[in-house]
Design a protein around this motif. Structure first.
Motif, PDB file in Angstrom:
ATOM      1  N   ASN A 134       0.848  -1.194   0.000  1.00  0.00           N
ATOM      2  CA  ASN A 134       0.000   0.000   0.000  1.00  0.00           C
ATOM      3  C   ASN A 134       0.886   1.247   0.000  1.00  0.00           C
ATOM      4  N   TYR A 135       0.823   2.013  -1.076  1.00  0.00           N
ATOM      5  CA  TYR A 135       1.785   3.108  -1.248  1.00  0.00           C
ATOM      6  C   TYR A 135       1.594   4.260  -0.273  1.00  0.00           C
ATOM      7  N   THR A 136       0.426   4.342   0.375  1.00  0.00           N
ATOM      8  CA  THR A 136       0.223   5.458   1.296  1.00  0.00           C
ATOM      9  C   THR A 136       0.766   5.163   2.696  1.00  0.00           C
ATOM     10  N   SER A 137       1.215   3.949   2.918  1.00  0.00           N
ATOM     11  CA  SER A 137       1.644   3.565   4.260  1.00  0.00           C
ATOM     12  C   SER A 137       3.150   3.737   4.419  1.00  0.00           C
TER      13      SER A 137
ATOM     14  N   ARG B  73      -6.302  12.497  -2.445  1.00  0.00           N
ATOM     15  CA  ARG B  73      -5.976  11.099  -2.171  1.00  0.00           C
ATOM     16  C   ARG B  73      -6.996  10.166  -2.809  1.00  0.00           C
TER      17      ARG B  73
ATOM     18  N   LEU C 172      -6.483  10.028  -6.489  1.00  0.00           N
ATOM     19  CA  LEU C 172      -5.360   9.154  -6.826  1.00  0.00           C
ATOM     20  C   LEU C 172      -5.769   7.701  -6.701  1.00  0.00           C
ATOM     21  N   LYS C 173      -6.485   7.427  -5.611  1.00  0.00           N
ATOM     22  CA  LYS C 173      -6.903   6.046  -5.365  1.00  0.00           C
ATOM     23  C   LYS C 173      -7.800   5.560  -6.478  1.00  0.00           C
TER      24      LYS C 173
ATOM     25  N   PRO D 144      -4.921   5.073   5.491  1.00  0.00           N
ATOM     26  CA  PRO D 144      -3.706   5.164   4.662  1.00  0.00           C
ATOM     27  C   PRO D 144      -2.493   4.514   5.298  1.00  0.00           C
TER      28      PRO D 144
END
Lengths: 417, 283
Positions: A115-118, B7, B10-11, B137
């Motif tokens: 997961n790129y946001t983590s 966000r 983007l998601k 996130p």
């Protein structure tokens, strides 16, 4: 003499390691209920050890770049030791966070469902790249000596060194060997230079795992990852001072010089670390936002006061500074000062993680529901202690084992003599 | 109004980009069965003067006629009415069969004033289903995410149990299932029959067993998603004896909750953190 001392430690860590592995198997079977963590206190001793070892690793690695990138030639003998302990410390850190997972066998999901946001997911990638750089750099630095050991030993050891040397052959002439050595140092410099941002990412990023959490005012500050990094440098320099003072070649002429020089670096990093901690404390105190100040109050006067006073102030700061001031002539004392820092940084790490959970983020939530797993209190359970010490023993055992087997401090010319 | 943050954009973009694989992996076990299938909704008896409960049931049914992304579930709590009886806690524990210590909606009892001039207030705290959740996130494996209808859900089969989201929640609304049982493991007690009953969270029967999900996972309040998708109000709401709770679709201007949250006596917990919580408190 030296060998016998190592054998005693090998025996002790071996026994500790076997007990530890048994405890880890018990934990894997029984699940997280063997811990005394709670839903409101989700992270405890294992996570503290995780950041401790990642810090030790990054610190040792950054220390090695002083030699290979910034050309501090006088420390060169401690270089491989630094890289080697960086590798082992990283493995220890990864094992600690693995043990802390509710579903340890799903660990590969961090690659398959990345997961790129983590920040944590990015960290795992950083660890993987970092481990590759470490291994490649170590191999480059040791290959000539490994080849030499392969050619001079027989049977099992020959096969062992042969496998590690990956078929590398040192050039025959002295001149060519010197050229090869220069090339190796250049490769080490390049890999070290690649490794610096990686190591900063590895440990500053581990700090960012906490610093990005706006829910915890104790963590949510830009200085937090910087404190992680400086205390990593402190622990790395401390570990090097300790290891070199006790495992280094005492007969060598430059031995006291190296130990003293290592201690100088340790005190420098420690000074920067103290400035940062004081800055954070004073600003939090002056601002007096209850959420932040109560946590500092908990840390200094709360149920875990001894972690702060004995560990962070005493072992990690007081003892090394006093030794540096009054016992600088004795390499043994300097080594003990290094050990004191290595132990004291554990308390620093505990204080980075634990106090953040002691204060309920919603007022009176601690009295809303009464259950052991809903408490805002935490003390490591017996299993947590045994697994932690056991895992450290396992890592120390293999570290000492490989220390005896691999050309860690001496190089091939000295082996030849 | 639905606000699309960067966000989210983007998601959404990445979902389109990755295509089929992602849509398969996002098609979670329970919800997958529901596609293209209409569940029969319970009948409501018409009366001359409808109660709040009946009105909310009608609101709910109206919302369920709309596609998922047009619903936006919110929860409203009238703090004045709460007497702190904790019936909602018991109801929630029974409905979701939560283990000891896992309580999705504790009720905070706050004592105000100094003796003899004292009073108490009771504040139920459930998952705020934030519109800008800080917990999703941070998940390293994308095991928790916000659904289009606003509910933050867990994928038990994917969660590795690192508890990063537990740290990241400013309300401590996430709880960890340590794998304990009420009777089993306490002295010589065997597993009690009631502990073998599976929980029906996210429309899947989960048998709690050692080492199997949801043991070792993070668990949280989901507004009883399995109930609302069948046209039933959340269990805590229907159990409440004081009519403290309101639930409904805030995208529907005729709904009771829309009416309540448009008043001036509304507050939310820790709004200053920018989480945009979707549990509203009436003062």
């Amino acid at each position: 003499m030296e060998n016998r001392r190592i054998n005693i430690f090998l025996f002790l860590t071996g026994v500790g390691g076997i007990i530890g592995i048994a405890a880890i198997i018990y934990r894997l079977i029984e699940g997280m209920k063997v811990t005394w963590l709670t839903s409101n206190f989700p992270w405890g001793m294992w996570i503290s050890y995780y950041i401790y070892f990642i810090g030790l690793s990054a610190g040792s690695f950054l220390f090695s770049t002083l030699i290979y990138v910034f050309g501090r030639k006088e420390l060169e003998k401690a270089g491989r030791l630094a890289l080697f302990s960086a590798l082992f410390a990283l493995v220890a850190g990864l094992l600690f966070i693995w043990m802390d997972l509710g579903h340890p066998w799903r660990f590969f999901y961090v690659f398959s469902h990345w997961n790129y946001t983590s920040v944590l997911a990015w960290e795992i990638l950083f660890y993987v790249c970092y481990i590759v750089v470490l291994i490649v750099e170590l191999w480059y630095l040791m290959r000539a000596d490994l080849a030499h050991l392969r050619d001079t030993s027989r049977y099992g050891r020959r096969a062992f060194y042969g496998t590690l040397a990956l078929g590398w052959k040192s050039p025959a002439t002295q001149e060519a060997r010197e050229d090869e050595r220069k090339r190796t140092m250049r490769v080490a410099a390049i890999l070290g230079a690649i490794g610096i941002p990686l190591a900063i990412g590895v440990h500053g990023g581990t700090g960012a795992v906490f610093a990005v959490v706006k829910a915890r005012p104790h963590w949510y500050s830009a200085i937090f990852p910087i404190i992680f990094l400086t205390s990593a440098l402190v622990s790395g320099a401390g570990l090097m001072t300790f290891l070199y003072a006790f495992l280094g070649d005492r007969k060598a002429a430059d031995y006291p010089l190296i130990v003293r020089s290592l201690a100088d670096w340790l005190i420098l990093f420690l000074g920067i670390d103290i400035i940062l901690v004081i800055a954070e404390f004073l600003i939090t105190w002056y601002g007096d936002i209850p959420e932040s100040t109560t946590i500092w109050g908990q840390m200094i006067f709360g149920p875990y006061w001894y972690v702060f006073w004995v560990g962070q102030i005493g072992l990690a700061m007081g003892v090394p500074i006093l030794i540096y001031l009054f016992g600088r002539t004795s390499t043994t004392w300097l080594g003990i000062g290094g050990l004191s820092v290595v132990l004291g940084i554990v308390a620093v790490r505990l204080n980075l993680v634990i106090p953040a959970f002691t204060v309920p983020p919603v007022p009176y939530l601690d009295e809303a529901f009464h259950d052991f797993r809903f408490a805002f209190r935490y003390f490591p359970s017996t299993t947590e202690w045994i697994t932690s010490l056991g895992l450290i023993s396992v890592i120390a055992f293999f570290f000492l084992l490989f220390y005896g087997l691999l050309p860690m401090v001496r190089n091939s010319e000295e082996y030849a003599r | 109004m639905e606000k699309i943050t960067r966000r989210e954009l983007l998601k959404k973009g990445s979902v389109v980009g990755v295509g089929l694989t992602t849509s398969f992996s996002l098609g979670k076990k329970g919800f997958a069965q529901e596609v293209g299938k209409k569940t029969p909704l319970p009948k409501i008896v018409e009366r001359s003067r409808e109660s709040n409960l009946e009105r909310m049931e009608k609101d709910l049914q109206r919302a369920l006629q709309k596609p998922l992304q047009e619903r936006h579930w919110v929860y409203v709590i009238d703090v004045k009415k709460c007497v702190g009886c904790a019936a909602c806690i018991a109801a929630c524990q029974t409905e979701n069969r939560t283990p000891p210590g896992v309580v999705y909606r504790p009720v905070i009892h706050e004592e105000l004033g100094k003796y003899p001039n004292v009073t108490r207030r009771h504040i139920p705290r459930l998952c705020n289903q934030c519109d800008n959740p800080p917990c999703t996130p941070v998940c390293p494996v994308d095991a928790t995410y916000k659904r289009a209808d606003g509910i933050v859900v867990m994928d038990y089969d994917r969660c590795i149990g690192c508890r990063y989201c537990v740290s990241a929640c400013p309300y401590n609304s996430r709880l960890f299932d340590f794998g304990e049982f009420y009777a089993k493991g306490k002295g010589f007690f065997p597993m009690m029959p009631y502990e073998n009953v599976p929980t029906y969270e996210y429309k899947v029967n989960w048998n709690r067993q050692r080492g199997k999900s949801p043991v070792g996972n993070v668990r949280k309040c989901h507004f009883c998603l399995h109930r609302i998708e069948r046209g039933l109000l959340p269990q805590c709401l229907v159990t409440c004896l004081g009519g403290v709770n309101y639930f409904g679709d805030s995208n529907d201007i005729r709904s009771l909750v829309s009416e309540l949250i448009s008043k001036s006596n509304v507050m939310r917990l820790k709004e200053e953190l920018g989480t945009d919580p979707q549990v509203y408190y009436l003062l």
